[in-house]
Design a protein around this motif. Structure first.
Motif, PDB file in Angstrom:
ATOM      1  N   LEU A  28      35.533  37.952  40.280  1.00  0.00           N
ATOM      2  CA  LEU A  28      36.095  38.516  41.503  1.00  0.00           C
ATOM      3  C   LEU A  28      37.361  39.331  41.251  1.00  0.00           C
ATOM      4  CD1 LEU A  28      35.688  35.525  43.996  1.00  0.00           C
ATOM      5  CD2 LEU A  28      34.215  37.518  43.746  1.00  0.00           C
ATOM      6  N   LEU A  29      38.204  38.873  40.328  1.00  0.00           N
ATOM      7  CA  LEU A  29      39.484  39.536  40.117  1.00  0.00           C
ATOM      8  C   LEU A  29      39.348  40.860  39.369  1.00  0.00           C
ATOM      9  CD1 LEU A  29      41.823  36.522  39.276  1.00  0.00           C
ATOM     10  CD2 LEU A  29      41.760  37.877  41.371  1.00  0.00           C
ATOM     11  N   VAL A  30      38.421  40.943  38.423  1.00  0.00           N
ATOM     12  CA  VAL A  30      38.287  42.187  37.657  1.00  0.00           C
ATOM     13  C   VAL A  30      37.861  43.348  38.551  1.00  0.00           C
ATOM     14  CG1 VAL A  30      36.982  43.328  35.836  1.00  0.00           C
ATOM     15  CG2 VAL A  30      37.945  41.067  35.426  1.00  0.00           C
ATOM     16  N   PRO A  31      36.810  43.214  39.392  1.00  0.00           N
ATOM     17  CA  PRO A  31      36.503  44.325  40.321  1.00  0.00           C
ATOM     18  C   PRO A  31      37.650  44.655  41.272  1.00  0.00           C
ATOM     19  CG  PRO A  31      34.663  42.803  40.191  1.00  0.00           C
ATOM     20  CD  PRO A  31      35.797  42.148  39.489  1.00  0.00           C
ATOM     21  N   LEU A  32      38.386  43.622  41.701  1.00  0.00           N
ATOM     22  CA  LEU A  32      39.523  43.866  42.578  1.00  0.00           C
ATOM     23  C   LEU A  32      40.612  44.661  41.865  1.00  0.00           C
ATOM     24  CD1 LEU A  32      40.875  43.309  45.315  1.00  0.00           C
ATOM     25  CD2 LEU A  32      41.765  41.182  44.342  1.00  0.00           C
ATOM     26  N   LEU A  33      40.889  44.318  40.603  1.00  0.00           N
ATOM     27  CA  LEU A  33      41.883  45.061  39.833  1.00  0.00           C
ATOM     28  C   LEU A  33      41.436  46.497  39.587  1.00  0.00           C
ATOM     29  CD1 LEU A  33      42.882  42.350  37.203  1.00  0.00           C
ATOM     30  CD2 LEU A  33      44.372  43.301  38.965  1.00  0.00           C
ATOM     31  N   ARG A  34      40.160  46.704  39.341  1.00  0.00           N
ATOM     32  CA  ARG A  34      39.661  48.069  39.151  1.00  0.00           C
ATOM     33  C   ARG A  34      39.863  48.913  40.397  1.00  0.00           C
ATOM     34  NH1 ARG A  34      33.834  46.605  36.287  1.00  0.00           N
ATOM     35  NH2 ARG A  34      34.661  46.094  34.198  1.00  0.00           N
ATOM     36  N   THR A  35      39.659  48.295  41.556  1.00  0.00           N
ATOM     37  CA  THR A  35      39.798  49.040  42.807  1.00  0.00           C
ATOM     38  C   THR A  35      41.253  49.338  43.123  1.00  0.00           C
ATOM     39  OG1 THR A  35      37.798  47.961  43.645  1.00  0.00           O
ATOM     40  CG2 THR A  35      39.237  49.015  45.260  1.00  0.00           C
ATOM     41  N   THR A  36      42.120  48.338  42.981  1.00  0.00           N
ATOM     42  CA  THR A  36      43.527  48.520  43.364  1.00  0.00           C
ATOM     43  C   THR A  36      44.284  49.428  42.399  1.00  0.00           C
ATOM     44  OG1 THR A  36      44.062  46.473  42.189  1.00  0.00           O
ATOM     45  CG2 THR A  36      43.657  46.312  44.560  1.00  0.00           C
ATOM     46  N   THR A  37      43.900  49.428  41.133  1.00  0.00           N
ATOM     47  CA  THR A  37      44.588  50.269  40.141  1.00  0.00           C
ATOM     48  C   THR A  37      43.887  51.601  39.897  1.00  0.00           C
ATOM     49  OG1 THR A  37      43.390  49.211  38.305  1.00  0.00           O
ATOM     50  CG2 THR A  37      45.507  48.237  38.976  1.00  0.00           C
ATOM     51  N   ASN A  38      42.714  51.766  40.498  1.00  0.00           N
ATOM     52  CA  ASN A  38      41.925  52.989  40.292  1.00  0.00           C
ATOM     53  C   ASN A  38      41.649  53.224  38.804  1.00  0.00           C
ATOM     54  OD1 ASN A  38      40.507  55.234  41.187  1.00  0.00           O
ATOM     55  ND2 ASN A  38      42.298  56.586  41.136  1.00  0.00           N
ATOM     56  N   VAL A  55      48.398  42.829  33.381  1.00  0.00           N
ATOM     57  CA  VAL A  55      47.166  43.617  33.430  1.00  0.00           C
ATOM     58  C   VAL A  55      47.280  44.708  34.485  1.00  0.00           C
ATOM     59  CG1 VAL A  55      44.711  43.511  33.988  1.00  0.00           C
ATOM     60  CG2 VAL A  55      45.721  41.753  32.536  1.00  0.00           C
ATOM     61  N   THR A  56      47.834  44.388  35.648  1.00  0.00           N
ATOM     62  CA  THR A  56      47.974  45.377  36.712  1.00  0.00           C
ATOM     63  C   THR A  56      48.871  46.530  36.290  1.00  0.00           C
ATOM     64  OG1 THR A  56      47.690  43.625  38.364  1.00  0.00           O
ATOM     65  CG2 THR A  56      48.629  45.700  39.130  1.00  0.00           C
ATOM     66  N   ASN A  57      50.005  46.217  35.652  1.00  0.00           N
ATOM     67  CA  ASN A  57      50.922  47.271  35.213  1.00  0.00           C
ATOM     68  C   ASN A  57      50.300  48.130  34.113  1.00  0.00           C
ATOM     69  OD1 ASN A  57      53.972  47.099  36.299  1.00  0.00           O
ATOM     70  ND2 ASN A  57      53.053  45.063  36.346  1.00  0.00           N
ATOM     71  N   LEU A  58      49.565  47.511  33.213  1.00  0.00           N
ATOM     72  CA  LEU A  58      48.909  48.286  32.157  1.00  0.00           C
ATOM     73  C   LEU A  58      47.824  49.188  32.735  1.00  0.00           C
ATOM     74  CD1 LEU A  58      48.508  45.540  29.394  1.00  0.00           C
ATOM     75  CD2 LEU A  58      50.222  47.345  29.498  1.00  0.00           C
ATOM     76  N   ALA A  59      47.042  48.649  33.670  1.00  0.00           N
ATOM     77  CA  ALA A  59      45.956  49.429  34.263  1.00  0.00           C
ATOM     78  C   ALA A  59      46.505  50.578  35.106  1.00  0.00           C
ATOM     79  CB  ALA A  59      45.069  48.524  35.113  1.00  0.00           C
ATOM     80  N   ASN A  60      47.629  50.375  35.771  1.00  0.00           N
ATOM     81  CA  ASN A  60      48.234  51.458  36.556  1.00  0.00           C
ATOM     82  C   ASN A  60      48.653  52.626  35.686  1.00  0.00           C
ATOM     83  OD1 ASN A  60      48.017  50.442  39.183  1.00  0.00           O
ATOM     84  ND2 ASN A  60      49.861  49.188  38.952  1.00  0.00           N
ATOM     85  N   ARG A  61      48.893  52.370  34.409  1.00  0.00           N
ATOM     86  CA  ARG A  61      49.293  53.431  33.478  1.00  0.00           C
ATOM     87  C   ARG A  61      48.125  53.934  32.636  1.00  0.00           C
ATOM     88  NH1 ARG A  61      53.310  50.146  34.756  1.00  0.00           N
ATOM     89  NH2 ARG A  61      55.429  50.976  34.943  1.00  0.00           N
ATOM     90  N   GLY A  62      46.909  53.568  33.029  1.00  0.00           N
ATOM     91  CA  GLY A  62      45.720  54.137  32.413  1.00  0.00           C
ATOM     92  C   GLY A  62      45.212  53.440  31.174  1.00  0.00           C
ATOM     93  N   LEU A  92      49.725  55.248  28.937  1.00  0.00           N
ATOM     94  CA  LEU A  92      48.875  54.369  28.138  1.00  0.00           C
ATOM     95  C   LEU A  92      47.409  54.768  28.175  1.00  0.00           C
ATOM     96  CD1 LEU A  92      50.453  50.908  29.049  1.00  0.00           C
ATOM     97  CD2 LEU A  92      50.839  52.276  27.000  1.00  0.00           C
ATOM     98  N   HIS A  93      47.102  55.991  28.593  1.00  0.00           N
ATOM     99  CA  HIS A  93      45.711  56.440  28.564  1.00  0.00           C
ATOM    100  C   HIS A  93      45.204  56.471  27.118  1.00  0.00           C
ATOM    101  CE1 HIS A  93      46.620  57.832  32.652  1.00  0.00           C
ATOM    102  NE2 HIS A  93      45.311  57.794  32.852  1.00  0.00           N
ATOM    103  N   ALA A  94      43.959  56.041  26.937  1.00  0.00           N
ATOM    104  CA  ALA A  94      43.308  55.972  25.618  1.00  0.00           C
ATOM    105  C   ALA A  94      43.914  54.908  24.731  1.00  0.00           C
ATOM    106  CB  ALA A  94      43.345  57.322  24.907  1.00  0.00           C
ATOM    107  N   ILE A 113      38.863  48.159  32.837  1.00  0.00           N
ATOM    108  CA  ILE A 113      39.336  46.780  32.797  1.00  0.00           C
ATOM    109  C   ILE A 113      38.126  45.882  32.599  1.00  0.00           C
ATOM    110  CG2 ILE A 113      40.634  44.974  33.983  1.00  0.00           C
ATOM    111  CD1 ILE A 113      41.916  47.108  35.695  1.00  0.00           C
ATOM    112  N   TYR A 114      38.146  45.105  31.537  1.00  0.00           N
ATOM    113  CA  TYR A 114      36.992  44.264  31.203  1.00  0.00           C
ATOM    114  C   TYR A 114      37.475  42.851  30.893  1.00  0.00           C
ATOM    115  CZ  TYR A 114      34.873  48.851  30.564  1.00  0.00           C
ATOM    116  OH  TYR A 114      34.436  50.137  30.762  1.00  0.00           O
TER     117      TYR A 114
END
Length: 503
Positions: free
Chosen positions: A91-101, A66-73, A47-49, A105-106
């Motif tokens: 708080l959750l958005v920065p946490l999701l960015r960190t855990t999913t690398n 959101v987590t599954n989508l972010a894990n796939r880029g 899902l990149h791009a 995510i906005y």
């Protein structure tokens, strides 16, 4: 010594003659748990791009999506009912960015209980620089509203507001997806609750009664007396039917490729655009019964409006709930399956590209075919407008309705009055009907989910209720503004008097 003590203790707790019974019981529990978790998707997709908008992103299921989508880029836009300064998005958005690398995510603010807030978000998005949307996931209608121990009087209002918010977002964001390139794969996914079957026997009758002047009042009264499961099912079926009708509308819209007069004849994309249905696919998904979004509200154990009794009951029943209901990770599999499946447009494109090079030698053609077989164009494709559950299509048999219309006498009288007022010869009913067909899109009637007539009725219900909702919100805003002005003009309101300084 320790092992001997452990062995002696185990024999006292469970004698050896019950080992077989314990093993069979454990295996049965394991099989039951695996069965209750449902199927997992066998598909995968990069899902990149890709830009995905998620409404209801901060519900338990929404966060898992959101987590599954972010894990796939994916580039994820998470809609928040709370202001962006609230702890949930901040708080959750920065946490999701960190855990999913994944830094893409906005969070965006859009209060789905306010049409003004929804319009403000859509205006901001449509006037921004980047208007790309590859998928829209509406997860805010999935959580159950109401409890088994007494439904709130605002629950029905919240149900309708959630449905109307979905309809308003779709209609406002459609311009952004309609102007997208025809070869782009775009999906609109409505996540519905699992109680749709409870309302299936009476859904068609209820909808037709709402459009009958003689029974509209009685239908509204009967609707308020329905059980919680029927009310939730009514909302779910309403979303499923309007999603199928949306797909009919999308399929009937003119293809962009047909308007390209100077297109290259060898280009396969315009050819597929004329053969395949729309590249915008609208589907409904039911994730099943989950502990967090389904059972917690039902038992009145949720954090916001729960009770102590509900929390204690949930704790007592948790072993059974753990065994027979889904986790959010298991429930999200059907949503991912719909996102990962290839669309009919993509499958046709792959098939036409496979036969697009007539100048290749036999060896080269066989080698290209073998390489494309390795890529494995899947047999299963996403069915437009369908309802998916457990990673497969669900068939709901809703009776079809006859097209409504005025009696023949009233119709002739109306045509005669209009022609007299214009001083023209009255048109026949056939001529008038042919003129209407020129102005209105001809939609396919496949008899799925009640057919085109039922879908049109539900669509018209959305339009009517949306106007009433916006008018009600506007009157509330005007009333609040008038009250504030009256308070400011009141003689009892303290006023600040500034006196000039004395010399």
């Amino acid at each position: 010594m320790v092992l001997e003590a452990a062995y002696t203790l185990s024999k006292s707790v469970l004698p050896p003659k019950f080992y077989v019974h314990a093993g069979v019981t454990g295996l049965a529990l394991l099989v039951t748990y695996a069965f209750s978790q449902g199927r997992s998707t066998s598909r995968e997709r990069d899902l990149h791009a890709r830009t995905v908008l998620v409404a209801g992103a901060f519900t338990p299921l929404g966060l898992t999506i959101v987590t599954n989508l972010a894990n796939r880029g994916a580039h994820v836009i998470a809609l928040s009912d709370y202001p962006l300064s609230h702890p949930q998005p901040s708080l959750l958005v920065p946490l999701l960015r960190t855990t999913t690398n994944n830094e893409e995510i906005y969070a965006e603010h859009a209060d789905l209980s306010s049409p003004e807030s929804i319009r403000a978000f859509c205006t901001k998005f449509l006037t921004g620089e980047d208007q790309r949307l590859d998928a829209i996931v509406f997860a805010h209608e999935y959580p159950t509203l109401g409890s088994l121990f007494g439904t709130s009087k605002y629950a029905e209002e919240k149900r309708e507001q959630a449905s109307l918010a979905t309809f308003l977002l779709i209609t406002l964001l459609l311009p952004a997806v309609l102007v997208a390139p025809v070869e782009r794969d775009i999906r609109i996914i409505n996540v519905v609750n699992p109680f749709y079957a409870a309302a299936a026997p009476t859904f068609t009758k209820s909808v037709s009664a709402l459009f009958s002047p003689e029974t509209a009042k009685d239908a509204t009264i009967a609707k308020t007396k329905d059980s919680l499961f029927v009310k939730e099912g009514y909302r779910a079926l309403r979303t499923v039917v309007v999603t199928r009708h949306l797909q009919r509308v999308l399929n009937a819209l003119p293809k962009q490729a047909d308007e390209k007069k100077d297109s290259n004849p060898s280009d396969t994309v315009p050819a597929i655009a004329r053969m395949a249905p729309s590249n915008i696919i609208a589907t409904s998904v039911c994730p099943g019964i989950t502990r967090s979004d389904t059972m917690t509200p039902l038992l009145s154990a949720d954090r916001d409006s729960g009770s102590n009794f509900g929390v204690m009951l949930y704790i007592i029943m948790y072993p059974l709930l753990f065994l027979f209901t889904k986790s959010t990770n298991a429930a999200v599999q059907s949503v991912l399956h719909v996102l990962f499946l290839p669309t009919p447009f993509k499958k046709l494109l792959a098939q036409m590209n496979a036969a697009a090079d007539p100048g290749l030698s036999a060896a080269q053609a066989s080698e290209k075919k073998a390489s494309q077989d390795d890529l494995s164009v899947p047999e299963e494709v996403l069915k437009p407008g369908a309802l998916y559950r457990e990673c497969s299509v669900v068939t709901i048999r809703l009776p079809s309705l006859a097209a409504p219309g005025p009696p023949e006498g009233e119709r002739k009288e109306k045509v005669s009055d209009e022609s007299k007022s214009k001083g023209k010869k009255p048109e026949s009913a056939a001529e008038k009907e042919s003129d209407l067909k020129k102005e209105v899109l001809e939609l396919e009637d496949d008899d799925e989910y009640g057919g085109e007539v039922l879908g049109r009725m539900v669509w018209e219900w959305y339009e009517k209720e949306l106007k009433a909702w916006e008018a009600k919100e506007k009157s509330k805003a005007d009333q609040k503004k008038a009250e504030e002005e009256n308070v400011m003009e009141s003689p009892n309101h303290p006023q600040v008097v500034v006196t000039p300084p004395t010399n």
